[in-house]
Scaffold this motif. Structure first.
Motif, PDB file in Angstrom:
ATOM      1  N   THR A  54       2.190   1.714  -3.489  1.00  0.00           N
ATOM      2  CA  THR A  54       1.176   2.272  -4.391  1.00  0.00           C
ATOM      3  C   THR A  54       1.011   3.769  -4.171  1.00  0.00           C
ATOM      4  O   THR A  54       0.962   4.551  -5.134  1.00  0.00           O
ATOM      5  CB  THR A  54      -0.176   1.568  -4.153  1.00  0.00           C
ATOM      6  OG1 THR A  54       0.001   0.168  -4.251  1.00  0.00           O
ATOM      7  CG2 THR A  54      -1.202   2.019  -5.170  1.00  0.00           C
ATOM      8  N   LEU A  55       0.941   4.139  -2.917  1.00  0.00           N
ATOM      9  CA  LEU A  55       0.773   5.562  -2.628  1.00  0.00           C
ATOM     10  C   LEU A  55       2.009   6.366  -3.051  1.00  0.00           C
ATOM     11  O   LEU A  55       1.891   7.505  -3.513  1.00  0.00           O
ATOM     12  CB  LEU A  55       0.507   5.760  -1.124  1.00  0.00           C
ATOM     13  CG  LEU A  55      -0.851   5.276  -0.642  1.00  0.00           C
ATOM     14  CD1 LEU A  55      -0.967   5.402   0.878  1.00  0.00           C
ATOM     15  CD2 LEU A  55      -1.973   6.067  -1.312  1.00  0.00           C
TER      16      LEU A  55
ATOM     17  N   GLY B  55       4.682   9.629  -9.061  1.00  0.00           N
ATOM     18  CA  GLY B  55       4.507   9.473 -10.496  1.00  0.00           C
ATOM     19  C   GLY B  55       3.293  10.174 -11.056  1.00  0.00           C
ATOM     20  O   GLY B  55       3.415  11.086 -11.901  1.00  0.00           O
ATOM     21  N   VAL B  56       2.147   9.790 -10.574  1.00  0.00           N
ATOM     22  CA  VAL B  56       0.904  10.294 -11.158  1.00  0.00           C
ATOM     23  C   VAL B  56       0.781  11.801 -10.955  1.00  0.00           C
ATOM     24  O   VAL B  56       0.410  12.542 -11.879  1.00  0.00           O
ATOM     25  CB  VAL B  56      -0.305   9.558 -10.532  1.00  0.00           C
ATOM     26  CG1 VAL B  56      -1.613  10.119 -11.068  1.00  0.00           C
ATOM     27  CG2 VAL B  56      -0.218   8.071 -10.800  1.00  0.00           C
ATOM     28  N   GLU B  57       1.094  12.243  -9.728  1.00  0.00           N
ATOM     29  CA  GLU B  57       0.916  13.669  -9.461  1.00  0.00           C
ATOM     30  C   GLU B  57       1.958  14.543 -10.178  1.00  0.00           C
ATOM     31  O   GLU B  57       1.738  15.732 -10.335  1.00  0.00           O
ATOM     32  CB  GLU B  57       0.969  13.907  -7.945  1.00  0.00           C
ATOM     33  CG  GLU B  57      -0.247  13.334  -7.240  1.00  0.00           C
ATOM     34  CD  GLU B  57      -0.302  13.714  -5.775  1.00  0.00           C
ATOM     35  OE1 GLU B  57       0.649  14.356  -5.286  1.00  0.00           O
ATOM     36  OE2 GLU B  57      -1.298  13.359  -5.121  1.00  0.00           O
TER      37      GLU B  57
ATOM     38  N   LEU C  51       8.645   5.474 -15.299  1.00  0.00           N
ATOM     39  CA  LEU C  51       7.397   5.691 -16.034  1.00  0.00           C
ATOM     40  C   LEU C  51       7.253   7.150 -16.471  1.00  0.00           C
ATOM     41  O   LEU C  51       6.773   7.427 -17.584  1.00  0.00           O
ATOM     42  CB  LEU C  51       6.207   5.282 -15.160  1.00  0.00           C
ATOM     43  CG  LEU C  51       6.170   3.790 -14.797  1.00  0.00           C
ATOM     44  CD1 LEU C  51       4.959   3.480 -13.924  1.00  0.00           C
ATOM     45  CD2 LEU C  51       6.140   2.921 -16.045  1.00  0.00           C
TER      46      LEU C  51
ATOM     47  N   ILE D  68       3.951   5.675  -5.587  1.00  0.00           N
ATOM     48  CA  ILE D  68       3.870   5.863  -7.052  1.00  0.00           C
ATOM     49  C   ILE D  68       2.809   6.917  -7.385  1.00  0.00           C
ATOM     50  O   ILE D  68       2.988   7.738  -8.288  1.00  0.00           O
ATOM     51  CB  ILE D  68       3.550   4.515  -7.733  1.00  0.00           C
ATOM     52  CG1 ILE D  68       4.710   3.540  -7.552  1.00  0.00           C
ATOM     53  CG2 ILE D  68       3.280   4.718  -9.212  1.00  0.00           C
ATOM     54  CD1 ILE D  68       4.440   2.148  -8.084  1.00  0.00           C
ATOM     55  N   LEU D  69       1.735   6.889  -6.614  1.00  0.00           N
ATOM     56  CA  LEU D  69       0.691   7.888  -6.855  1.00  0.00           C
ATOM     57  C   LEU D  69       1.213   9.298  -6.629  1.00  0.00           C
ATOM     58  O   LEU D  69       1.029  10.187  -7.466  1.00  0.00           O
ATOM     59  CB  LEU D  69      -0.488   7.609  -5.915  1.00  0.00           C
ATOM     60  CG  LEU D  69      -1.664   8.584  -6.015  1.00  0.00           C
ATOM     61  CD1 LEU D  69      -2.423   8.377  -7.318  1.00  0.00           C
ATOM     62  CD2 LEU D  69      -2.631   8.406  -4.839  1.00  0.00           C
ATOM     63  N   PHE D  70       1.903   9.489  -5.495  1.00  0.00           N
ATOM     64  CA  PHE D  70       2.378  10.838  -5.184  1.00  0.00           C
ATOM     65  C   PHE D  70       3.542  11.261  -6.081  1.00  0.00           C
ATOM     66  O   PHE D  70       3.628  12.415  -6.501  1.00  0.00           O
ATOM     67  CB  PHE D  70       2.813  10.904  -3.705  1.00  0.00           C
ATOM     68  CG  PHE D  70       1.687  10.694  -2.746  1.00  0.00           C
ATOM     69  CD1 PHE D  70       0.421  11.216  -2.995  1.00  0.00           C
ATOM     70  CD2 PHE D  70       1.868   9.966  -1.578  1.00  0.00           C
ATOM     71  CE1 PHE D  70      -0.621  11.014  -2.116  1.00  0.00           C
ATOM     72  CE2 PHE D  70       0.829   9.776  -0.691  1.00  0.00           C
ATOM     73  CZ  PHE D  70      -0.429  10.287  -0.955  1.00  0.00           C
TER      74      PHE D  70
ATOM     75  N   VAL E   4      10.305   3.396  -9.818  1.00  0.00           N
ATOM     76  CA  VAL E   4       9.296   3.074 -10.849  1.00  0.00           C
ATOM     77  C   VAL E   4       8.677   4.355 -11.401  1.00  0.00           C
ATOM     78  O   VAL E   4       8.455   4.484 -12.612  1.00  0.00           O
ATOM     79  CB  VAL E   4       8.215   2.145 -10.241  1.00  0.00           C
ATOM     80  CG1 VAL E   4       7.031   2.007 -11.196  1.00  0.00           C
ATOM     81  CG2 VAL E   4       8.795   0.781  -9.941  1.00  0.00           C
ATOM     82  N   SER E   5       8.433   5.288 -10.521  1.00  0.00           N
ATOM     83  CA  SER E   5       7.829   6.551 -10.971  1.00  0.00           C
ATOM     84  C   SER E   5       8.745   7.289 -11.938  1.00  0.00           C
ATOM     85  O   SER E   5       8.281   7.819 -12.959  1.00  0.00           O
ATOM     86  CB  SER E   5       7.532   7.442  -9.762  1.00  0.00           C
ATOM     87  OG  SER E   5       6.581   6.828  -8.931  1.00  0.00           O
TER      88      SER E   5
ATOM     89  N   ARG F  96       0.833  -1.205   0.000  1.00  0.00           N
ATOM     90  CA  ARG F  96       0.000   0.000   0.000  1.00  0.00           C
ATOM     91  C   ARG F  96       0.872   1.262   0.000  1.00  0.00           C
ATOM     92  O   ARG F  96       0.567   2.228  -0.681  1.00  0.00           O
ATOM     93  CB  ARG F  96      -0.902  -0.030   1.245  1.00  0.00           C
ATOM     94  CG  ARG F  96      -1.796   1.167   1.427  1.00  0.00           C
ATOM     95  CD  ARG F  96      -2.897   1.197   0.411  1.00  0.00           C
ATOM     96  NE  ARG F  96      -3.770   2.341   0.584  1.00  0.00           N
ATOM     97  CZ  ARG F  96      -4.632   2.765  -0.324  1.00  0.00           C
ATOM     98  NH1 ARG F  96      -4.731   2.127  -1.480  1.00  0.00           N
ATOM     99  NH2 ARG F  96      -5.411   3.786  -0.081  1.00  0.00           N
TER     100      ARG F  96
END
Lengths: 324, 265
Positions: free
Chosen positions: B52-53, B59-61, B164, B55-57, B160-161, B49
């Protein structure tokens, strides 16, 4: 809980999957564009230097890439062997007498190998064959024989640079020949050399000495001639004074004689028609006389000829016989 | 005179001891992270978890800023290339320059800079705050390895971030170049793809990904390391965060030069 936290797994999953799909699409596009699975045919060429030649260098024909350089290696006989792969679609363009030209950039960027197709119709060159380089002796011979399609694709500087090795080779050959000639001359003029040329060169010293003495003699003659010329040039000089009166008199006589000859020639030239007529008349008289004599000789009355005339004896014969 | 020399020697010795101790600590930290990373990859993943968070913070953001940056950068490069290179008779090199700049060089390094600036400080601050708040001691007290639970997911997540984000940077950068070349030079989509595909090699993509992975590991390790260097006071947190970012930048530049050198050897 915020939306992105609640669905973080889905969002991250979408983020990752999208990136992976994009990478996959990249690779597929590259594979299609670069025709990874297309059959390729290998050829090779030989260059004098590997400068500008790198694996992966494009091989192009009329601006289109038809292959690339696979490897560049230095062989045991110090030539640079370049292995090329040509795609199957363009294999028909590799005809016999084809030539490869290395196109380099003065800035050191870009470049590639340009294929110049041979002027031959027929089967393509079999794989693993040699495609001569533009500047190689065989390539030059093919070009000079007009067997290569030399489409102007490169710039003039590149063409000059391509010709430069040939020019340098010719200059090198000329220099080598000149060096050999000089060495032969050195051998000829060596002290222990034999033959006509060394003898001639060896006798040159003696000839030079003789020539020098001859020149010295000539110089002394010239020195003697100089005052004589000066004396002749001066009207009051000794020479003129010695031979002057006799010379003037002789010249005056010669001048008068020449005048008489000239008058005689003028008279003869003016009397030529009369002389000619006189000669014609004399000849007619002689012919008439000849006919008269012939008639007299045939006349029976006076046959026997004319008595010879007797010359009367002189009254006084002199004190000495005539034969004396 | 003698006293000042003695003082200088004392300071020099203390500084040397401190640097040696820091180096040994950093090496030990790296070895422990590597060991826990292997356990994380091949064992149970209780901190998935957290990963995942992260990568979210990270990479995605960061995708938006990466997209904007790469779009504009690709557009600028293609416009400059199409206007400048034909003057040298090397118009076909435009795509080579684009691939070299976007894919090989600027993609990994700029992405790493963005992540270091955004997430590096965040990671260092977060871990430093946890140290100040005694959360790390609580993890240890409850039998949870803080390296395995806090550091390893962050290292993987940041790495990973960065990888990607580098992919997105390439995509957006090349797309931005196309969108800029379309109105200026009238380049068709398939022509653009064909020209790009002729010069882009798989080794370019692999080299770019490798750089991104190395940069991600550097950012994560340095940030986590400096975050855990906070000892007691909250005033240490921004200091360590600043040090983490500055050290990240220096290391990224040096390592990028080394990797580029290795690529062309």
């Amino acid at each position: 809980m915020r939306f992105r936290i609640r669905f973080s797994n889905q969002i991250v999953g979408l983020f990752v999957v999208t990136a992976l799909v994009l990478v996959a699409a990249f690779i597929v596009a590259l594979g299609i564009n670069q025709r990874w699975f297309e059959q390729k045919h290998e050829y090779y060429s030989e260059f004098t230097t590997a400068r500008g030649l790198t694996p992966g260098l494009a091989v192009s024909f009329r601006g289109f890439q038809i292959g690339q350089v696979r490897s560049v290696a230095l062989t045991e006989d110090d030539t640079v062997r370049v292995t090329l792969s040509i795609s199957d679609r363009h294999i028909d363009r590799i005809t016999e007498h084809s030539v490869l030209q290395l196109q380099t950039n003065p800035l050191g960027i870009g470049g590639g190998l340009l294929l110049h197709r041979g002027r031959v119709d027929g089967e393509p060159l079999p794989p693993e064959s040699l495609i001569p380089a533009w500047g190689s002796p065989r390539g030059v011979a093919l070009r000079q024989a007009g067997l290569v399609e030399t489409a102007a694709e490169g710039d003039i500087i590149n063409e000059l640079l391509e010709e430069l090795p040939v020019i340098l080779a010719n200059v090198n050959h000329a220099t080598t020949t000149g060096t050999q000639l000089l060495e032969q001359l050195q051998q000829m003029v060596a002290a222990d050399a034999t033959g006509p040329v060394p003898d001639l060169i060896r006798n040159a010293d003696q000839m030079t000495v003789e020539l020098r003495s001859l020149l010295a003699l000539t110089g002394s003659l010239a020195e003697n001639l100089r005052p004589l010329t000066e004396e002749l040039r001066r009207p009051e000089g000794a020479v003129v004074r010695l031979v002057g009166p006799e010379l003037d008199e002789a010249l005056e006589k010669i001048n008068r004689t020449l005048g008489h000859i000239e008058e005689l020639s003028g008279f003869a030239a003016g009397s030529t028609p009369q002389i000619r007529a006189l000669l014609y008349e004399s000849r007619d008289a002689l012919e008439t006389g000849h006919a008269v004599l012939h008639g007299i000789r045939n006349n029976p009355l006076i046959r026997g000829g004319i008595q010879p005339r007797e010359t009367p004896a002189a009254g006084f014969e002199g004190y000495r016989p005539e034969e004396f | 005179m003698l006293g000042s020399v003695t003082l200088l020697l004392e300071r020099l010795g203390a500084r040397t001891r401190h640097l040696a101790g820091s180096f040994v600590y950093a090496v030990g930290f790296g070895i422990e992270v590597a060991r826990q990373l292997v356990l994380f990859l091949f064992g149970k993943r209780p901190a998935f978890r957290v990963l995942t968070l992260q990568i979210l913070f990270t990479g995605v953001e960061a995708l938006a800023i990466v997209a904007v940056l790469s779009l504009s950068l690709g557009a600028v490069i293609i416009i400059q290339g199409l206007s400048l290179l034909p003057q040298f008779g090397q118009a076909e090199l435009t795509y080579t320059v684009l691939v070299v700049v976007i894919t090989r060089e600027l993609g990994p390094i700029l992405t790493a800079f963005i992540v270091a600036a955004r997430s590096g400080t965040a990671v260092a601050t977060e871990l430093g705050t946890m140290v100040v708040n005694r959360e790390i001691e609580a993890y240890i007290a409850t039998g949870v390895n803080p390296i395995a639970y806090l550091v390893v997911p962050r290292v993987i997540g940041v790495t990973v971030s960065v990888i990607l984000l580098n992919v997105y940077f390439n995509v957006f950068g090349l797309a931005g170049a196309f969108f800029a070349s379309r109105p200026t030079a009238g380049v068709a989509l398939w022509e653009y793809v064909a020209q790009l595909g002729a010069v882009l090699q798989v080794r370019d993509l692999l080299g770019s990904a490798l750089k991104s992975a190395v940069f991600g590991v550097i950012i994560a390790l340095v940030s986590c390391h400096h975050g855990l260097l906070v000892e007691q006071a909250s005033t240490e947190i921004p200091q360590q965060a600043i040090r983490a970012v500055s050290r990240c930048f220096v290391l990224l530049i040096v390592v990028n030069a080394g990797l580029t050198l290795v690529y062309y050897l």
